[in-house]
Design a protein around this motif. Structure first.
Motif, PDB file in Angstrom:
ATOM      1  N   LYS A 163       1.028  -1.214   0.014  1.00 56.73           N
ATOM      2  CA  LYS A 163      -0.075   0.063  -0.038  1.00 56.73           C
ATOM      3  C   LYS A 163       0.766   1.168  -0.083  1.00 56.73           C
ATOM      4  O   LYS A 163       0.520   2.303  -0.905  1.00 56.73           O
ATOM      5  N   TYR A 164       1.870   1.261   0.930  1.00 58.89           N
ATOM      6  CA  TYR A 164       2.832   2.478   1.072  1.00 58.89           C
ATOM      7  C   TYR A 164       3.698   2.622  -0.293  1.00 58.89           C
ATOM      8  O   TYR A 164       3.851   3.593  -0.761  1.00 58.89           O
ATOM      9  N   ASN A 165       4.456   1.591  -0.608  1.00 63.74           N
ATOM     10  CA  ASN A 165       5.110   1.641  -1.749  1.00 63.74           C
ATOM     11  C   ASN A 165       4.346   1.946  -3.007  1.00 63.74           C
ATOM     12  O   ASN A 165       5.086   2.560  -3.861  1.00 63.74           O
ATOM     13  N   GLN A 166       3.271   1.507  -3.252  1.00 62.79           N
ATOM     14  CA  GLN A 166       2.362   1.919  -4.455  1.00 62.79           C
ATOM     15  C   GLN A 166       2.027   3.137  -4.668  1.00 62.79           C
ATOM     16  O   GLN A 166       2.205   3.897  -5.566  1.00 62.79           O
ATOM     17  N   GLU A 167       1.710   3.920  -3.283  1.00 60.96           N
ATOM     18  CA  GLU A 167       1.851   5.325  -3.313  1.00 60.96           C
ATOM     19  C   GLU A 167       2.784   6.156  -3.431  1.00 60.96           C
ATOM     20  O   GLU A 167       2.881   7.069  -4.467  1.00 60.96           O
ATOM     21  N   VAL A 168       3.967   5.794  -2.971  1.00 61.48           N
ATOM     22  CA  VAL A 168       5.318   6.413  -3.222  1.00 61.48           C
ATOM     23  C   VAL A 168       5.629   6.401  -4.683  1.00 61.48           C
ATOM     24  O   VAL A 168       6.117   7.227  -5.295  1.00 61.48           O
ATOM     25  N   TYR A 169       5.154   5.047  -5.217  1.00 62.92           N
ATOM     26  CA  TYR A 169       5.665   4.875  -6.880  1.00 62.92           C
ATOM     27  C   TYR A 169       4.945   5.726  -7.540  1.00 62.92           C
ATOM     28  O   TYR A 169       5.083   6.255  -8.609  1.00 62.92           O
ATOM     29  N   ARG A 170       3.645   5.746  -7.087  1.00 61.79           N
ATOM     30  CA  ARG A 170       2.554   6.619  -7.952  1.00 61.79           C
ATOM     31  C   ARG A 170       3.000   8.078  -8.036  1.00 61.79           C
ATOM     32  O   ARG A 170       3.233   8.728  -9.159  1.00 61.79           O
ATOM     33  N   ILE A 171       3.648   8.660  -6.882  1.00 62.72           N
ATOM     34  CA  ILE A 171       4.141   9.782  -6.904  1.00 62.72           C
ATOM     35  C   ILE A 171       5.037  10.172  -7.514  1.00 62.72           C
ATOM     36  O   ILE A 171       5.373  11.240  -8.518  1.00 62.72           O
ATOM     37  N   ALA A 172       6.043   9.097  -7.623  1.00 59.16           N
ATOM     38  CA  ALA A 172       7.436   9.122  -8.217  1.00 59.16           C
ATOM     39  C   ALA A 172       7.245   9.403  -9.747  1.00 59.16           C
ATOM     40  O   ALA A 172       7.837  10.055 -10.474  1.00 59.16           O
ATOM     41  N   ASN A 173       6.404   8.471 -10.237  1.00 54.79           N
ATOM     42  CA  ASN A 173       5.657   8.552 -11.594  1.00 54.79           C
ATOM     43  C   ASN A 173       5.201  10.182 -11.932  1.00 54.79           C
ATOM     44  O   ASN A 173       5.765  10.341 -13.007  1.00 54.79           O
ATOM     45  N   GLN A 174       4.277  10.481 -11.298  1.00 55.69           N
ATOM     46  CA  GLN A 174       3.963  11.916 -11.557  1.00 55.69           C
ATOM     47  C   GLN A 174       5.044  12.963 -11.583  1.00 55.69           C
ATOM     48  O   GLN A 174       5.192  13.863 -12.383  1.00 55.69           O
ATOM     49  N   GLU A 175       5.991  12.868 -10.663  1.00 53.68           N
ATOM     50  CA  GLU A 175       7.174  13.743 -10.459  1.00 53.68           C
ATOM     51  C   GLU A 175       8.190  13.473 -11.824  1.00 53.68           C
ATOM     52  O   GLU A 175       8.395  14.370 -12.575  1.00 53.68           O
ATOM     53  N   VAL A 221       8.123  -2.916  -7.028  1.00 53.73           N
ATOM     54  CA  VAL A 221       8.415  -4.172  -7.711  1.00 53.73           C
ATOM     55  C   VAL A 221       8.434  -5.431  -6.571  1.00 53.73           C
ATOM     56  O   VAL A 221       7.842  -6.543  -6.440  1.00 53.73           O
ATOM     57  N   GLN A 222       9.357  -5.106  -5.456  1.00 54.64           N
ATOM     58  CA  GLN A 222       9.707  -6.106  -4.482  1.00 54.64           C
ATOM     59  C   GLN A 222       8.567  -6.218  -3.743  1.00 54.64           C
ATOM     60  O   GLN A 222       8.244  -7.336  -3.325  1.00 54.64           O
ATOM     61  N   ALA A 223       8.004  -5.112  -3.460  1.00 55.04           N
ATOM     62  CA  ALA A 223       6.455  -5.177  -2.455  1.00 55.04           C
ATOM     63  C   ALA A 223       5.423  -6.071  -2.978  1.00 55.04           C
ATOM     64  O   ALA A 223       4.887  -6.626  -2.564  1.00 55.04           O
ATOM     65  N   MET A 224       5.666  -5.726  -4.336  1.00 51.70           N
ATOM     66  CA  MET A 224       4.487  -6.590  -5.118  1.00 51.70           C
ATOM     67  C   MET A 224       4.575  -8.049  -5.167  1.00 51.70           C
ATOM     68  O   MET A 224       3.665  -8.913  -5.007  1.00 51.70           O
ATOM     69  N   GLN A 225       5.948  -8.328  -5.414  1.00 52.75           N
ATOM     70  CA  GLN A 225       6.141  -9.614  -5.682  1.00 52.75           C
ATOM     71  C   GLN A 225       6.106 -10.497  -4.136  1.00 52.75           C
ATOM     72  O   GLN A 225       5.325 -11.673  -3.802  1.00 52.75           O
ATOM     73  N   GLN A 226       6.237  -9.661  -3.089  1.00 53.26           N
ATOM     74  CA  GLN A 226       6.084 -10.184  -1.944  1.00 53.26           C
ATOM     75  C   GLN A 226       4.598 -10.299  -1.523  1.00 53.26           C
ATOM     76  O   GLN A 226       4.372 -11.266  -0.787  1.00 53.26           O
ATOM     77  N   TYR A 227       3.807  -9.516  -1.967  1.00 53.57           N
ATOM     78  CA  TYR A 227       2.567  -9.446  -1.633  1.00 53.57           C
ATOM     79  C   TYR A 227       2.022 -10.796  -2.396  1.00 53.57           C
ATOM     80  O   TYR A 227       0.804 -11.525  -1.892  1.00 53.57           O
ATOM     81  N   ILE A 228       2.057 -10.744  -3.495  1.00 55.51           N
ATOM     82  CA  ILE A 228       1.441 -12.036  -4.462  1.00 55.51           C
ATOM     83  C   ILE A 228       1.877 -13.306  -3.738  1.00 55.51           C
ATOM     84  O   ILE A 228       1.034 -14.037  -3.432  1.00 55.51           O
ATOM     85  N   GLN A 229       3.339 -13.358  -3.080  1.00 53.02           N
ATOM     86  CA  GLN A 229       3.600 -14.734  -2.881  1.00 53.02           C
ATOM     87  C   GLN A 229       2.920 -15.076  -1.514  1.00 53.02           C
ATOM     88  O   GLN A 229       2.349 -16.109  -1.005  1.00 53.02           O
ATOM     89  N   ALA A 230       2.886 -13.821  -0.792  1.00 56.69           N
ATOM     90  CA  ALA A 230       2.443 -13.956   0.471  1.00 56.69           C
ATOM     91  C   ALA A 230       0.981 -14.428   0.626  1.00 56.69           C
ATOM     92  O   ALA A 230       0.439 -14.978   1.609  1.00 56.69           O
ATOM     93  N   LYS A 231       0.035 -13.614  -0.453  1.00 56.23           N
ATOM     94  CA  LYS A 231      -1.357 -13.998  -0.559  1.00 56.23           C
ATOM     95  C   LYS A 231      -1.725 -15.390  -0.734  1.00 56.23           C
ATOM     96  O   LYS A 231      -2.375 -16.173   0.069  1.00 56.23           O
ATOM     97  N   TYR A 232      -0.814 -15.943  -1.646  1.00 59.53           N
ATOM     98  CA  TYR A 232      -1.246 -17.286  -2.164  1.00 59.53           C
ATOM     99  C   TYR A 232      -0.662 -18.424  -0.810  1.00 59.53           C
ATOM    100  O   TYR A 232      -1.054 -19.528  -0.699  1.00 59.53           O
ATOM    101  N   ASN A 233       0.515 -17.892  -0.298  1.00 57.43           N
ATOM    102  CA  ASN A 233       1.128 -18.756   0.656  1.00 57.43           C
ATOM    103  C   ASN A 233       0.135 -18.878   1.910  1.00 57.43           C
ATOM    104  O   ASN A 233      -0.210 -19.803   2.609  1.00 57.43           O
ATOM    105  N   ALA A 234      -0.537 -17.628   2.283  1.00 56.11           N
ATOM    106  CA  ALA A 234      -1.644 -17.624   3.112  1.00 56.11           C
ATOM    107  C   ALA A 234      -2.834 -18.512   3.019  1.00 56.11           C
ATOM    108  O   ALA A 234      -3.397 -19.306   3.791  1.00 56.11           O
TER     109      ALA A 234
END
Length: 444
Positions: A383-395, A414-427
């Motif tokens: 959630k936080y990395n996605q928001e920071v990345y969105r701001i960085a894109n705008q800048e 990218v790292q946060a997204m990979q960890q999220y996907i893996q954690a979701k299916y692991n859970a």
């Protein structure tokens, strides 16, 4: 005429090959191109070779049980013999003689008492049938977990492909923008090269994700034992997130120890060993057998009629045989000793099975807890990395961001997204495996 016959035979051969190919194509078309988890599990239970082999073992055990029951019944055998004799007779000349004879009979024996061996053997064979059935259930459980794991691996790959495709589109748009800026002289060639390198890296990552999906599909097809040429894909559910609370460990362990087929099978092993000891001890007891028979015989003779001989030589007999073991060269003593050893071995197997199952359920419980906690952390991190990345894109679009800082934020996303996907299916997997020990069918 021969030329016409050859043409007909050739057409028949071609028709046979065509029908054979059509049958194979029809068999392949009967399988669905897209599978959900339930279809995978049902197909594996019906077609898995290991399960079919265990089912044949069960049929063999059932035949052994029928044979043990039949041992209580009398048997009946028929016998027949016929002989022919030829010899020369030299009395006042030479002449040939030809005689023949025969005997025919029926015999039967019936074991009336064998120290309780026969009835004990029936009980043992009945338990063996139950054990064979539990072995099938054990194997079904193992296959269920393997297929679920392989299925979720494919879902992880599919989600990775989706977000890699999104990154690729973003990189392509950023490269197009940089090329336009370079054309008007607002950025250096180095910036364009950096975007080109990133685009190539994203293409590589997308290709890697697609290859991983293909490999995991092959792994699932091997578990299902599907034809190699068959088109195959899996259904991607709307969500696989498990939000249900985790059942307490003691409840799951108690249920598993009382209901899991591996524990029941081990308990049957102890009972079978006990019956084996009873059978071994029966060797010290006497056995009583009832026997009966009847028959007749005849021989060709000039002075007697063959049919009268059948009547005169017809006999019947019946009797009881009592067999008392006095000295068996240690055979019975050895059988009893080995039966006791088998009981000790089966009890150790039961104890080891219960211990292993208790540890396995505890491990599943810990995995389910940790996986849910990791998924919660991964969700917040994304959630936080996605928001920071969105701001960085705008800048970056307005030229207010340093490209080095932008790529740092991008890599974190990218790292946060990979960890999220893996954690979701692991859970999801850990929760379903844990509930599976409570008897809950696995569903997505």
């Amino acid at each position: 005429m021969s030329r016409l016959t050859s043409k007909i035979l050739l057409l028949l051969c071609l028709a046979c090959f065509s029908l054979r190919g059509f049958g194979q194509d029809t068999a392949l078309k009967m399988l669905p191109p897209v599978w959900d988890l339930e279809a995978c599990l049902q197909y594996a239970k019906a077609n898995n070779i290991q399960l079919k082999s265990l089912q044949l073992n069960k049929q063999s055990a059932q035949q052994d049980k029928l044979l043990a029951k039949s041992a209580l019944l009398p048997d009946l055998y028929g016998s027949a013999s016929q002989s022919f004799n030829h010899y020369n007779m030299a009395t006042n000349g030479s002449s040939d003689a030809f005689n023949y004879s025969g005997s025919y009979g029926l015999s039967s024996s019936w074991t009336l008492y064998k120290g309780g061996y026969l009835k004990t053997d029936i009980k043992e064979k009945d338990l063996s049938v139950q054990s064979a059935n539990l072995s099938i259930l054990e194997n079904e459980n193992d296959i269920t977990l393997q297929i679920t794991q392989a299925y979720l691996n494919i879902l992880v790959d599919k989600e990775s492909i989706i977000y890699n495709q999104g990154l690729l589109k973003t990189s392509q748009a950023q490269l197009d923008q940089a090329q336009c800026q370079f054309a008007v002289g607002s950025v250096a060639r180095k910036v364009v090269a950096q975007f080109e390198a990133q685009l190539a890296s994203d293409k590589y990552n997308l290709t890697t994700s697609e290859n991983a999906e293909r490999q995991d599909k092959i792994a699932l097809k091997q578990l299902l034992q599907l034809p190699d040429a068959k088109e195959f894909d899996v259904v991607r559910p709307d969500t696989v997130i498990s939000t249900a609370s985790i059942t307490d460990l003691n409840t799951v362990q108690q249920y598993a120890l009382q209901n899991r087929p591996e524990v029941k099978n081990a308990e049957l092993g102890v009972q079978i060993s006990d019956l084996g000891l009873t059978k071994a001890k029966s060797g010290y007891l006497p056995s009583l057998t009832l026997g009966a028979g009847m028959g007749t015989s005849y021989a060709k003779d000039p002075n007697y009629n063959a049919f009268r001989q059948f009547d005169n030589n017809f006999y019947q007999q019946a009797g009881l045989t009592l067999s008392i073991p006095i000295f068996t060269k240690r055979q019975n003593k050895t059988n009893v000793a080995k039966a006791k050893i088998e009981i000790a071995q089966s009890k150790l197997t039961l104890e080891n099975t219960k211990t292993t199952l208790a540890l396995t359920t505890e491990k599943a419980y810990i995995n389910a807890q940790n996986s849910q906690n990791q998924f919660s952390s991964a969700t917040e991190q994304l959630k936080y990395n996605q928001e920071v990345y969105r701001i960085a894109n705008q800048e970056l679009k307005i030229g207010a961001a340093n490209i080095v800082e932008f790529y740092q934020q991008r890599n974190l996303y990218v790292q946060a997204m990979q960890q999220y996907i893996q954690a979701k299916y692991n859970a999801a997997l850990a929760a379903r495996i844990y509930e599976f020990y409570l008897g809950t069918p696995i569903k997505l």
